[in-house]
Design a protein around this motif. Sequence first.
Motif, PDB file in Angstrom:
ATOM      1  N   PHE A   1       0.808  -1.215   0.000  1.00  0.00           N
ATOM      2  CA  PHE A   1       0.000   0.000   0.000  1.00  0.00           C
ATOM      3  C   PHE A   1       0.846   1.271   0.000  1.00  0.00           C
ATOM      4  N   ARG A   2       2.034   1.247   0.608  1.00  0.00           N
ATOM      5  CA  ARG A   2       2.815   2.482   0.729  1.00  0.00           C
ATOM      6  C   ARG A   2       3.391   2.939  -0.607  1.00  0.00           C
ATOM      7  N   GLY A   3       3.580   2.030  -1.560  1.00  0.00           N
ATOM      8  CA  GLY A   3       4.064   2.427  -2.875  1.00  0.00           C
ATOM      9  C   GLY A   3       5.327   3.260  -2.814  1.00  0.00           C
ATOM     10  N   LEU A   4       6.404   2.674  -2.286  1.00  0.00           N
ATOM     11  CA  LEU A   4       7.635   3.418  -2.035  1.00  0.00           C
ATOM     12  C   LEU A   4       8.133   4.158  -3.270  1.00  0.00           C
ATOM     13  N   LEU A   5       8.128   3.495  -4.415  1.00  0.00           N
ATOM     14  CA  LEU A   5       8.637   4.127  -5.631  1.00  0.00           C
ATOM     15  C   LEU A   5       7.542   4.879  -6.371  1.00  0.00           C
ATOM     16  N   THR A   6       6.423   4.189  -6.609  1.00  0.00           N
ATOM     17  CA  THR A   6       5.388   4.767  -7.468  1.00  0.00           C
ATOM     18  C   THR A   6       4.699   5.974  -6.848  1.00  0.00           C
ATOM     19  N   GLU A   7       4.512   5.957  -5.521  1.00  0.00           N
ATOM     20  CA  GLU A   7       3.780   7.053  -4.886  1.00  0.00           C
ATOM     21  C   GLU A   7       4.682   7.954  -4.052  1.00  0.00           C
ATOM     22  N   GLN A   8       5.448   7.378  -3.139  1.00  0.00           N
ATOM     23  CA  GLN A   8       6.264   8.215  -2.264  1.00  0.00           C
ATOM     24  C   GLN A   8       7.341   8.967  -3.035  1.00  0.00           C
ATOM     25  N   THR A   9       7.811   8.369  -4.118  1.00  0.00           N
ATOM     26  CA  THR A   9       8.873   9.010  -4.905  1.00  0.00           C
ATOM     27  C   THR A   9       8.323   9.722  -6.138  1.00  0.00           C
ATOM     28  N   LEU A  10       7.546   9.008  -6.959  1.00  0.00           N
ATOM     29  CA  LEU A  10       7.096   9.565  -8.237  1.00  0.00           C
ATOM     30  C   LEU A  10       5.745  10.267  -8.172  1.00  0.00           C
TER      31      LEU A  10
END
Length: 499
Positions: free
Chosen positions: A222-231
């Motif tokens: 759910f945290r989406g480290l790359l797709t959401e938190q980064t991009l």
Amino acid sequence: MQDQNIKEIVIVGGGTAGWMAAAAFSILLRDPTIKIRLVESDEIGTVGVGEATIPHIRYFNQLVGLDEKEYLRRTNATFKLGIEFVNWGQVGDRYFHPFSPYGVNMDGIHFHHFWLRHIQNPDAAPIDDYNIQVLASKLNKFAHPQPNLRGSPLANIEYAYQFDASLYGKYMREVAESRGVERVEGKVVEVRQRPEDGFIESLKLESGETVAGELFIDCTGFRGLLTEQTLKSGYDDWSHYLPVDRAVAQACELAGPLTPFTRSTAHKAGWQWRIPLQNRLGNGHVYCSDYISDDEAYDTLKSGLDGAPISDPRFLRFKTGIRKKPWNKNVVALGLASGFLEPLESTSIHLIQTAIARLMTNFPDKIFNERDIEYYNDRTLAEFEQVRDFIILHYCATQRTDSPLWNHVRTMDLPETLRQRIDIYKENGRLYRHDNELFGEHSWFAVFEGQNIRPKRYHPVINHLADDMLEKRMTEIRRAMQKCLEQFEDHAEYLQKRT
């Protein structure tokens, strides 16, 4: 000419999604110069509560070379012929959504139209009598398909599995590592991007190690480290259509017969799953926090357990929806990182599987053609929306008025794509399958009929058939189903012989 082929793939996050991707890539990417690494930390847990699947999982297992007998042993798996729904239309109602169609299509018309005409006879048999998998499920029996028996219901038995998702992820890890995938242990503490275009360049781990890559697969849940938190890919929130937003899961001891199906029982503020494995029952209560507290939700779950609890309760929070860009720059999100649809129809693992297949079809080079990325995202969105609409149908087709949740979902506004399907079916019983979507006509019919929505009319073309001929055909189909049922065996005994 400069080589533009991808040579370094980095999968971030393990679990079911990460190791399924690693196993598939290790087989489908035949270039031995491609380096595949998976970064995960033993300190970061996985969700791992999804244990029920749909038949497509068999094709993925075949792709990665799994032997079914070993797979059954390694994952504590059981067979699954469909889902039983309890209390969804009205309290006390029960119906099955089987994997196989009902009856036999005739004269180019779907079988359910013939049954809708036939049911006008007060002595007509119920729809369950025309489906071999429903009949077998009610008796807790199972049989493998016999494709050599062309024209027989035994030739087209569709089945899936109920298994321990954490064990399946470990199994996929063994498959992937045996084919050269490298596992890198560690927490990601920094994501480094190329200054010129924002593409992910490398990951810095807590140990200080740097892991560089050209294509990154985000399986960080759910945290989406790359797709959401980064991009910052964004998220389309669908909770106004599917308001359940939490779940509590707990395993219990086996009790009663080993059923070859999953059960979904609707409660006042959500629903409860029951998934039989070889060694335990998986249980969970999916609910809407607007209408029930966590403590009350857990009390509801406990009261519905068939056996003594054997694990601590595990609470989960989620928001139904999809990333606005499942593929963003050089990052493709899989599993929960790409979006979430509640587990009502056991689609989570399937959506991982189809995403992997779609990525392979559109596999990039270092140029990352934007049109390919747009196509991938468009098709991913379409698939999610089709599954979303089917799940919404279970809620909006209820007649329950006993609680705020059911009053809300029964009267809420619907996506136009779903509203059109419902209006067409209510009028003349017609069902359509768009773009080879996951759930076919028989699945939609199972929910409509199971939740007491019957159309005003049936297909007019079948009116040419004389009443006595229709009765004869329907009798022959029921007789064939009963005859084929003799080939099924007790599910538990059948499973024991094959493990």
